[in-house]
Design an enzyme around this catalytic site. Structure first.
Site, PDB file in Angstrom:
ATOM      1  N   ASP A 158       0.908  -1.249  -0.261  1.00  0.00           N
ATOM      2  CA  ASP A 158      -0.029   0.054  -0.167  1.00  0.00           C
ATOM      3  C   ASP A 158       0.895   1.174  -0.041  1.00  0.00           C
ATOM      4  OD1 ASP A 158      -2.118   2.113   0.630  1.00  0.00           O
ATOM      5  OD2 ASP A 158      -3.168   0.241   1.254  1.00  0.00           O
ATOM      6  N   GLU A 210       2.720  -0.217  -9.604  1.00  0.00           N
ATOM      7  CA  GLU A 210       3.252  -0.095 -10.991  1.00  0.00           C
ATOM      8  C   GLU A 210       4.650  -0.012 -11.097  1.00  0.00           C
ATOM      9  OE1 GLU A 210       1.624   4.352  -9.873  1.00  0.00           O
ATOM     10  OE2 GLU A 210       1.092   2.116  -9.314  1.00  0.00           O
ATOM     11  N   CYS A 260     -10.611   3.195  -5.337  1.00  0.00           N
ATOM     12  CA  CYS A 260     -12.031   3.418  -5.985  1.00  0.00           C
ATOM     13  C   CYS A 260     -12.639   4.809  -6.411  1.00  0.00           C
ATOM     14  CB  CYS A 260     -13.023   2.951  -4.648  1.00  0.00           C
ATOM     15  SG  CYS A 260     -13.061   3.919  -3.413  1.00  0.00           S
TER      16      CYS A 260
END
Length: 343
Positions: free
Chosen positions: A15, A39, A60
């Site tokens: 995270d 990424e 989200c």
């Protein structure tokens, strides 16, 4: 994971939220925790983890009803799209569980996900589920996707987007999983009319007065509050803006059991309305209470230095533990998960 349900090894957690990582390390000091953009992880780096399961909850914001809905063009989708390019190259990957906000099911990102799964030869099943279907007094509809390699047994038939488990699936879920709920008597039923346990089962005693709702807020926004009592069997979805904004961010509670709410507070003049709301002794739910309603175990704790604002933001971005535990169990049904990595 309980040994009586699913055995697994958490290889790593990833995270970029420093506060979330701090809370994770505090509760799981022995699990590897990586603070990096996904990424930035190459196919080689991820392959070296030798994982067979990915649990992920991509950002989200590109799909929320209050956002700009930029979908795949949103920069916050980059990590998710990168992972989709990696998945077909992970030879040992067998299981995927994804969670996201309701609305993801109509996104371009979702179609790119399904294309990736087809390419990588996965069966999959999609859901829109809410904790209230599991006997938990909270409305928190979320999109879930379970995927499993096509050479493995899969309990679902890829019947499109489901809003409840089929009856034959309900029969294989052991009731003992309900030990995660904070009450002794539980109802095992996933129909849309399931009786939830009462809010009083998650309430703390001797709550600090700092959680009382100020008269200024009651005066200006009292008509927007979703008011619950200890006898209530439901609550609204708690978001990261809880206690910062009023409308649509979560419920509040009054200690009184015999509230007789009038059809509309508009029936009062301003002075009467304010006094009525003040007399209800309305307060916010505490972070511990919201943790309980989201089925976090009692031994889950926040580091002492965290503020309530930080706690509410993390909980608003979190998942319902019990709902996810059921999905993990079904994902693993008839198989043995050896290693799990959590994104």
């Amino acid at each position: 994971f309980s040994g009586s349900t699913v055995d697994g090894t958490l290889v790593t957690s990833i995270d970029i939220n420093t506060i979330a990582n701090k809370v994770y390390k505090y509760n799981f000091p022995k699990t590897a925790n990586c603070s990096r953009n996904i990424e930035s992880l190459s196919i080689e780096e991820i392959s070296k983890l030798d994982i067979d399961c990915i649990l992920m909850s991509p950002p989200c914001q590109p799909f929320t009803r209050i956002g700009l809905k930029k979908d795949s063009s949103d920069n916050r989708c980059v990590s998710f799209l990168h992972l989709l390019t990696v998945i077909p190259s992970l030879k040992n990957l067998k299981y995927i569980l994804l969670e996201n906000v309701k609305g993801f099911e109509t996104s371009q990102s979702r179609y790119e996900l399904l294309s990736c799964l087809e390419k990588a030869r996965f069966n999959y099943q999609e859901f829109i589920l809410s904790p209230c279907q599991f006997g938990i007094p909270n409305s928190r509809h979320r999109y879930y996707l379970m995927a499993k390699k096509k050479d493995l047994g899969f309990i679902f038939d890829n019947n499109g987007l489901l809003t409840a488990f089929p009856d034959r699936v309900l029969k294989v879920i052991p009731k003992k999983l309900y030990k995660l709920l904070p009450v002794e008597k539980r109802t095992f039923n996933l129909s849309h009319t399931v009786a939830c346990y009462k809010i009083k089962n998650i309430l703390e005693e001797n709550v600090d007065d700092k959680y009382l709702i100020p008269e200024k807020i009651l005066s200006k926004h009292g008509h927007l509050l979703d008011i619950r009592t200890p006898e209530s069997k439901g609550s609204c979805c708690f978001t990261k803006a809880y206690k910062h904004y009023v409308e649509g961010t979560g419920s509040v509670i009054s200690p009184y059991l015999d509230i007789k709410m009038k059809e509309s507070l508009k029936l009062y003049d301003n002075k009467e309305k304010l006094q009525y709301l003040v007399n209800l002794k309305l307060r916010y739910f505490t972070p511990r209470e919201i943790s309980r309603i989201m089925c976090f175990p009692e031994n889950f704790k926040f580091p002492n230095e965290l503020t309530d604002k930080q706690k509410y933001r993390l909980l608003g971005n979190s998942i319902n533990i019990h709902v996810v535990s059921q999905l993990i169990y079904l994902l693993n049904y008839e198989d043995n998960v050896s290693q799990i990595t959590c994104f």
